[in-house]
Structure formats: structure tokens, C-alpha cells
Design an enzyme around this catalytic site. Sequence first.
Site, mmCIF file in Angstrom:
data_model
loop_
_atom_site.group_PDB
_atom_site.id
_atom_site.type_symbol
_atom_site.label_atom_id
_atom_site.label_comp_id
_atom_site.label_asym_id
_atom_site.label_seq_id
_atom_site.Cartn_x
_atom_site.Cartn_y
_atom_site.Cartn_z
ATOM 1 N N LYS A 9 23.248 19.167 29.366
ATOM 2 C CA LYS A 9 22.254 19.122 30.467
ATOM 3 C C LYS A 9 22.838 19.447 31.815
ATOM 4 C CE LYS A 9 20.128 15.014 28.265
ATOM 5 N NZ LYS A 9 19.770 13.543 28.267
ATOM 6 N N TYR A 49 10.478 16.949 25.792
ATOM 7 C CA TYR A 49 10.417 15.692 25.911
ATOM 8 C C TYR A 49 9.019 14.774 25.901
ATOM 9 C CZ TYR A 49 15.390 15.168 27.258
ATOM 10 O OH TYR A 49 16.781 15.155 27.318
ATOM 11 N N ASN A 112 23.311 11.518 31.654
ATOM 12 C CA ASN A 112 24.013 11.327 30.342
ATOM 13 C C ASN A 112 24.391 12.536 29.655
ATOM 14 O OD1 ASN A 112 21.424 11.890 29.115
ATOM 15 N ND2 ASN A 112 21.337 9.813 28.414
ATOM 16 N N HIS A 115 21.939 16.147 25.027
ATOM 17 C CA HIS A 115 20.870 15.874 24.241
ATOM 18 C C HIS A 115 21.341 16.322 22.721
ATOM 19 C CE1 HIS A 115 16.910 15.600 22.454
ATOM 20 N NE2 HIS A 115 17.086 16.705 21.810
ATOM 21 N N GLU A 126 12.716 20.950 17.540
ATOM 22 C CA GLU A 126 13.298 21.574 18.838
ATOM 23 C C GLU A 126 14.049 22.634 18.366
ATOM 24 O OE1 GLU A 126 14.334 16.882 20.355
ATOM 25 O OE2 GLU A 126 15.933 18.075 19.445
HETATM 26 P P1 IDP Z 1 18.690 9.939 23.831
HETATM 27 O O1 IDP Z 1 18.847 11.355 24.866
HETATM 28 O O2 IDP Z 1 19.990 9.374 23.630
HETATM 29 O O3 IDP Z 1 17.891 10.493 22.514
HETATM 30 P P2 IDP Z 1 15.978 8.967 24.619
HETATM 31 O O4 IDP Z 1 15.776 7.596 24.433
HETATM 32 O O5 IDP Z 1 15.311 9.957 23.618
HETATM 33 O O6 IDP Z 1 17.644 8.923 24.464
HETATM 34 O O7 IDP Z 1 15.806 9.363 26.031
HETATM 35 C C1 IDP Z 1 15.814 10.810 26.636
HETATM 36 C C2 IDP Z 1 16.523 11.019 27.614
HETATM 37 O O8 IDP Z 1 15.730 10.343 28.677
HETATM 38 C C3 IDP Z 1 17.844 10.275 27.711
HETATM 39 O O9 IDP Z 1 18.892 10.799 27.312
HETATM 40 C C4 IDP Z 1 18.012 9.990 29.558
HETATM 41 O O10 IDP Z 1 18.532 11.367 29.937
HETATM 42 C C5 IDP Z 1 16.536 9.813 29.661
HETATM 43 N N1 IDP Z 1 16.286 8.326 29.682
HETATM 44 C C6 IDP Z 1 15.818 7.636 28.679
HETATM 45 N N2 IDP Z 1 15.492 6.401 29.102
HETATM 46 C C7 IDP Z 1 15.863 6.297 30.484
HETATM 47 C C8 IDP Z 1 15.794 5.170 31.589
HETATM 48 O O11 IDP Z 1 15.392 4.163 31.271
HETATM 49 N N3 IDP Z 1 16.004 5.725 32.750
HETATM 50 C C9 IDP Z 1 16.264 6.824 33.277
HETATM 51 N N4 IDP Z 1 16.478 7.811 32.179
HETATM 52 C C10 IDP Z 1 16.228 7.644 30.969
HETATM 53 MG MG MG Z 2 15.955 11.381 21.983
#
Ligand code: IDP
Ligand code: MG
Length: 148
Positions: A9, A49, A112, A115, A126
Site C-alpha cells: 500500500k 474494495y 497497515n 493487502h 483480484e
Molecule cells: P484485511 O486487509 O486484513 O483483509 P479488511 O477487513 O478486509 O482487512 O479491511 C480492508 C482494509 O480496510 C484494511 O486492511 C484496512 O486498511 C481498512 N480498514 C478495515 N477496517 C478499518 C477500520 O475500522 N478503520 C480504518 N480502516 C479500516
Molecule cells: Mg480483506
Amino acid sequence: MERTFVILKPDAVQRGLVGEIVARFERRGLKIVGMKFMAVSEELARRHYAVHQGKPFFSGLIQYITSGPVVAMVLEGTDAIQVVRRTIGATRPAEAEPGTIRGDLGLEIGRNLVHGSDGPETAAFEIDLWFGDDLVAWSRATDPWIFE
Ligand code: IDP
Ligand code: MG
């Protein structure tokens, strides 16, 4: 052999962590079969997304992923989807185990770093969305020492 889709990212790129993160996947034994450095359009971000549309963090997430260049990758290996998810660590870096990418390099959920596809259907969707057929199937010299 399984394939999965990975994004380094914008925060990973901006922080100069591309080499560090790619090295972790390489060392694990995963094979790179697709890789590109690219800007992410809002349309691509929304399609990628789409499952999160309507959630409170959706607009922030689209802003984040389109805020700078990313490295998109397809990795191949034994149980690649699960192995990549476990190598990346929990979504919330503060809860990610030390030793994982997020657990070693990140602090906040909205920054974070990486992905990884979360299942076979998602991975297929994807990979097609980001790479189409633009993948390289190749024989790696070390394959026999990594794949039994
Ligand atoms: P993942 O990336 O671990 O699969 P997902 O639940 O699919 O997690 O969420 C996609 C992305 O959305 C996360 O990696 C993060 O960047 C963002 N995200 C998810 N939940 C939150 C939140 O509560 N606040 C801000 N960003 C979030
Ligand atoms: Mg995810």
C-alpha cells in the site's frame, strides 16, 4: 500450487519498505509471478474494495489506497493465500503478532501496509482485476528445494 494477490500500500512505498516487505515473501519461498509499480485509480480502488462499500471507513480507505503509488503483486506457492495472510498479520497492526509484517512495521489499521487476498474466490477476482493475463509462469531454479 496456489496464487494470491498482494498490494504494498502507499504507506509501504512512501516509507521505503518495498524491499523489506518483498524480501519477506521471497524468503518465505513464495514465487513472484506478477509485479507492477502503479498509481491506483479511484475506479480500481472502488472495485477492489467493493465488499467494504457502505462501511464507515470506506471513503477513508479509498483515499488511503489512491493516495500514492503502490506495488501490486501475484505470489505463487503452497497454500499461498493462507501463508501470505499469516505472513502479513492481523488487520489491526497493534494486534498483529511480532514477526508478521504488520506486527513488526505498523501501528494503525488505516496504515497497515499490505493487502492480501482472503480466500480462493477473492484471489481469483483480484488477480483478474489487477493483472488479467499479464502474469509470468516460470520455473525457478530453487523450486525443487522449496516445493517437495
Ligand atoms: P484485511 O486487509 O486484513 O483483509 P479488511 O477487513 O478486509 O482487512 O479491511 C480492508 C482494509 O480496510 C484494511 O486492511 C484496512 O486498511 C481498512 N480498514 C478495515 N477496517 C478499518 C477500520 O475500522 N478503520 C480504518 N480502516 C479500516
Ligand atoms: Mg480483506
